[in-house]
Design a protein around this motif. Structure first.
Motif, PDB file in Angstrom:
ATOM      1  N   UNK A  76       0.847  -1.198   0.000  1.00 16.24           N
ATOM      2  CA  UNK A  76       0.000   0.000   0.000  1.00 16.24           C
ATOM      3  C   UNK A  76       0.878   1.242   0.000  1.00 16.24           C
ATOM      4  N   UNK A  77       1.920   1.227   0.837  1.00 11.53           N
ATOM      5  CA  UNK A  77       2.717   2.429   1.039  1.00 11.53           C
ATOM      6  C   UNK A  77       3.642   2.784  -0.106  1.00 11.53           C
ATOM      7  N   UNK A  78       4.528   1.872  -0.488  1.00 13.62           N
ATOM      8  CA  UNK A  78       5.562   2.207  -1.470  1.00 13.62           C
ATOM      9  C   UNK A  78       4.995   2.660  -2.815  1.00 13.62           C
ATOM     10  N   UNK A 131      -2.421   5.255  11.686  1.00 14.02           N
ATOM     11  CA  UNK A 131      -2.315   6.707  11.880  1.00 14.02           C
ATOM     12  C   UNK A 131      -0.859   7.134  11.975  1.00 14.02           C
ATOM     13  N   UNK A 132      -0.070   6.394  12.769  1.00 15.61           N
ATOM     14  CA  UNK A 132       1.345   6.724  12.910  1.00 15.61           C
ATOM     15  C   UNK A 132       2.075   6.592  11.576  1.00 15.61           C
ATOM     16  N   UNK A 133       1.726   5.565  10.801  1.00 13.21           N
ATOM     17  CA  UNK A 133       2.371   5.371   9.497  1.00 13.21           C
ATOM     18  C   UNK A 133       2.023   6.487   8.528  1.00 13.21           C
ATOM     19  N   UNK A 134       0.778   6.938   8.547  1.00 10.63           N
ATOM     20  CA  UNK A 134       0.376   8.049   7.680  1.00 10.63           C
ATOM     21  C   UNK A 134       1.171   9.310   8.004  1.00 10.63           C
ATOM     22  N   UNK A 139       5.507  13.051   6.545  1.00  5.74           N
ATOM     23  CA  UNK A 139       6.727  13.755   6.936  1.00  5.74           C
ATOM     24  C   UNK A 139       7.907  13.324   6.066  1.00  5.74           C
ATOM     25  N   UNK A 140       8.031  12.009   5.863  1.00  4.50           N
ATOM     26  CA  UNK A 140       9.211  11.485   5.176  1.00  4.50           C
ATOM     27  C   UNK A 140       9.271  11.923   3.720  1.00  4.50           C
ATOM     28  N   UNK A 141       8.124  11.884   3.008  1.00  5.69           N
ATOM     29  CA  UNK A 141       8.174  12.185   1.567  1.00  5.69           C
ATOM     30  C   UNK A 141       8.562  13.635   1.309  1.00  5.69           C
ATOM     31  N   UNK A 142       8.258  14.529   2.235  1.00  4.77           N
ATOM     32  CA  UNK A 142       8.679  15.924   2.046  1.00  4.77           C
ATOM     33  C   UNK A 142      10.193  16.041   2.095  1.00  4.77           C
ATOM     34  N   UNK A 143      10.790  15.404   3.104  1.00  2.00           N
ATOM     35  CA  UNK A 143      12.243  15.467   3.233  1.00  2.00           C
ATOM     36  C   UNK A 143      12.927  14.691   2.102  1.00  2.00           C
ATOM     37  N   UNK A 382      11.726  15.312  14.563  1.00  3.82           N
ATOM     38  CA  UNK A 382      11.421  14.692  15.858  1.00  3.82           C
ATOM     39  C   UNK A 382      10.101  13.925  15.785  1.00  3.82           C
ATOM     40  N   UNK A 383       9.082  14.534  15.186  1.00  2.00           N
ATOM     41  CA  UNK A 383       7.791  13.863  15.038  1.00  2.00           C
ATOM     42  C   UNK A 383       7.933  12.615  14.187  1.00  2.00           C
ATOM     43  N   UNK A 384       8.711  12.702  13.104  1.00  2.56           N
ATOM     44  CA  UNK A 384       8.946  11.542  12.244  1.00  2.56           C
ATOM     45  C   UNK A 384       9.598  10.416  13.038  1.00  2.56           C
TER      46      UNK A 384
END
Length: 606
Positions: A76-78, A131-134, A139-143, A382-384
């Motif tokens: 689902x994610x990748x 929820x945590x994965x979303x 966060x990750x895709x922006x960086x 930090x949130x990530x």
């Protein structure tokens, strides 16, 4: 408020039709070819269909929760994240950046599956993990996108990317949901016409799951093509928030000013005081960051209103301190639980934000937005890190809570009779199970009934999982064998037959059923009692035979905490206790004062 006071944007800043067409063409040229999108969606859909079928048919990996959650998370994610941010010029770098991140998320999913495989409270656990994965993905895709394209990481670029991705994600979910609804509508219509071929096709996982992935993939493509609309939507939302932020700050300051006169007692009486304060901080931070996202070049308000908002931001650490006091008070009384650990975690993250902002206000005053931007970039990482760690062994809230609750027992803060066995079995997953097995080994001789009750709590969980699984695959749950006392021969055979045929009695599945034949009124004739155990909640009936059949009346049944009905029935002599008070009868009006703790029904008035 006047335009000068709020400094709202002019309407003529909107793009004209010519520039819209140019931007659409430019955005489409940047995206990966449609053939690649179709191939990605096809692979994703077929794989998810197989995983779905593996659960239905009980084959690997559907029989192994560890592998199942890991594979579902990855597929689902990748592909979805790749389609959301990949472009023609950077798709190779995006793959290199997304692949290890997706593997990491999948590994965390495998850990969650392992923790929940035996005794799951699966619904809540998967909700937290999802929820945590979303959050981690957003966060990750922006960086990843900025790093791959060798762009500077600053708050303005992160802000624009987060709003655009959020809008595209939401409209894609809406579009895919409508698409799914239309498929079901089509299946129902063809079913009415008796055309089973199309009905079965539209309801077949091998058809609708790939169809959904195609719909999601091309909706992402379309909405990325018109990404300027997402920017316009975010601009509209930010404009609305400009009106709401002063109101929120006014309420925040007003509430703080009244606290010295009212005290904190009323706040704690709600039992959700800390929760409400954390929401106040969260909304304040969200509104402030949605409006002040362009650094010191951004002047959304008149300077008087700007100073007013500055004060509202500066007082947020006070609310942070009050909420911490409330959370720690509950922890001191009842120990750690996953909910309280989540509250502390959210408090910590929010406090880092507000303390960083306060430092910027004290040091730079009106120029505090320079520090705000730096705080937001660092806290994004930090949130990530937090949402990843919270689904790992490092921050396993259920393990921490299990250790805390058992420590209260070992320290003498709670007795063995008051230990909440149900909470360990229903809420604390594998760590709770390990703690209960350790406890059983320690109290086997001293408290055999507690040991029996621990085993029974986990049987409840297993039965619940079994019933839910059978319901999902369309199977009926097997009938549960009743336990008879003193034996089956003493129980009325006609009543046994009646209960077996009574659809109303058998409509609700139970964990266990007890059937007792016992002479309650000492008339040398046994009364027939049935007691059903619905996962720890007991209901009892007394049955009488009339000329028209069997009738029943509900009876009061009280099972103290951590008492085991089956164990007591097998190991304790039954005693009949006379009521201390006679029942008063006034021409059919009955007055029974024996159970003074019984709830008195209230008369309803129009």
């Amino acid at each position: 408020m006047s335009k000068a006071f709020l400094d709202l944007p002019e309407a003529d800043n909107m793009t004209n039709s010519g520039s819209v067409a140019q931007m659409s063409k430019a955005n489409e040229d940047l995206q990966i070819p449609r053939l690649y999108i179709a191939i990605t969606a096809l692979i994703q859909g077929i794989t998810l269909a197989y995983l779905y079928q593996s659960v239905e048919q009980q084959v690997w990996p559907g029989t192994n929760l560890t592998w199942l959650i890991a594979l579902v998370t990855f597929f689902i994610g990748f592909p979805s994240l790749f389609l959301l941010i990949a472009s023609r010029h950077d798709y190779q770098g995006i793959i290199k950046g997304l692949l290890p991140f997706s593997v990491l998320i999948s590994a965390l999913g495998a850990y969650i599956g392992d923790q929940q495989s035996a005794f799951p409270d699966l619904d809540s656990t998967l909700f937290v993990f999802t929820l945590a994965s979303l959050i981690a993905c957003f966060k990750a895709i922006m960086y990843i996108k900025l790093i791959v394209n060798k762009q500077a990481i600053h708050y303005e670029s992160l802000f624009l990317a987060s709003w655009r991705n959020a809008v595209i994600f939401i409209v894609t979910v809406i579009f895919t949901s409508v698409f799914f609804g239309i498929l079901h509508l089509g299946a129902a219509l063809f079913d009415l016409l008796g055309i089973e071929l199309f009905t079965l096709l539209l309801r077949e996982e091998w058809f609708w799951l790939p169809s959904l992935t195609f719909a999601a993939a091309f909706s992402i493509h379309i909405f990325r093509k018109i990404g300027y609309l997402a920017d316009n939507i975010s601009t509209i939302l930010q404009t609305l928030l400009k009106f709401l932020l002063p109101l929120l700050i006014f309420i925040s300051i007003g509430f703080l000013l009244t606290l010295p006169f009212t005290g904190l007692d009323n706040l704690w009486k709600t039992r959700s005081g800390s929760f409400l304060l954390l929401w106040l901080i969260t909304l304040s931070l969200f509104f402030v960051n949605a409006i002040y996202h362009k650094g010191n070049d951004n002047k959304p308000y008149h300077f008087v209103l700007h100073r007013f908002i500055l004060v509202g931001v500066a007082i947020l650490p006070v609310y942070s301190a009050i909420s911490l006091y409330g959370i720690l008070s509950r922890v001191a009384q009842y120990g750690f639980t996953p909910d309280r650990l989540w509250a502390l975690s959210v408090w910590f993250i929010l406090s880092c934000f507000v303390l960083g902002y306060l430092f910027g206000i004290i040091r730079l005053r009106d120029n505090w937005l320079i520090i705000q931007s730096k705080v937001n970039v660092v806290m994004g990482l930090v949130v990530l890190a937090f949402v990843l760690l919270v689904n790992s062994p490092v921050l396993n809230f259920k393990a921490i809570s299990s250790y805390s609750q058992m420590a209260r027992y070992y320290n003498g803060d709670v007795s063995i009779e008051d230990l909440d066995l149900r909470y360990f079995s229903r809420e604390l997953g594998k760590p709770g199970y390990i703690a209960m097995q350790q406890l059983k080994s320690e109290i086997t001789d001293a408290h055999p009934e507690i040991v029996a009750n621990i085993d029974k709590q986990y049987r409840y969980v297993q039965q619940s999982i079994h019933r839910k699984h059978n319901k999902n695959i369309g199977k009926h749950t097997a009938d549960i064998t009743a336990t008879y006392w003193p034996n089956e021969q003493a129980f009325d055979r006609d009543l046994i037959t009646y209960l077996a045929d009574d659809e109303n009695y058998n409509s609700n599945r139970v964990s266990e059923e007890f059937r007792l034949a016992i002479d309650l009124n000492q008339d040398n004739k046994a009364e027939m009692l049935t007691i059903i155990d619905r996962g720890g909640y007991f209901q009892g009936r007394i049955w009488t035979k009339t000329d028209t059949g069997w009738n029943s009346k509900m009876i009061r049944l009280h099972v103290p905490k951590n008492r085991n009905f089956q164990y007591s029935l097998d190991n304790t002599e039954i005693q009949l206790i006379e009521p201390p008070y006679k029942i008063l009868n006034l021409n059919g009006i009955r007055i029974d004062v024996n159970d003074i703790n019984a709830e008195i029904p209230q008369t309803e008035h129009p």
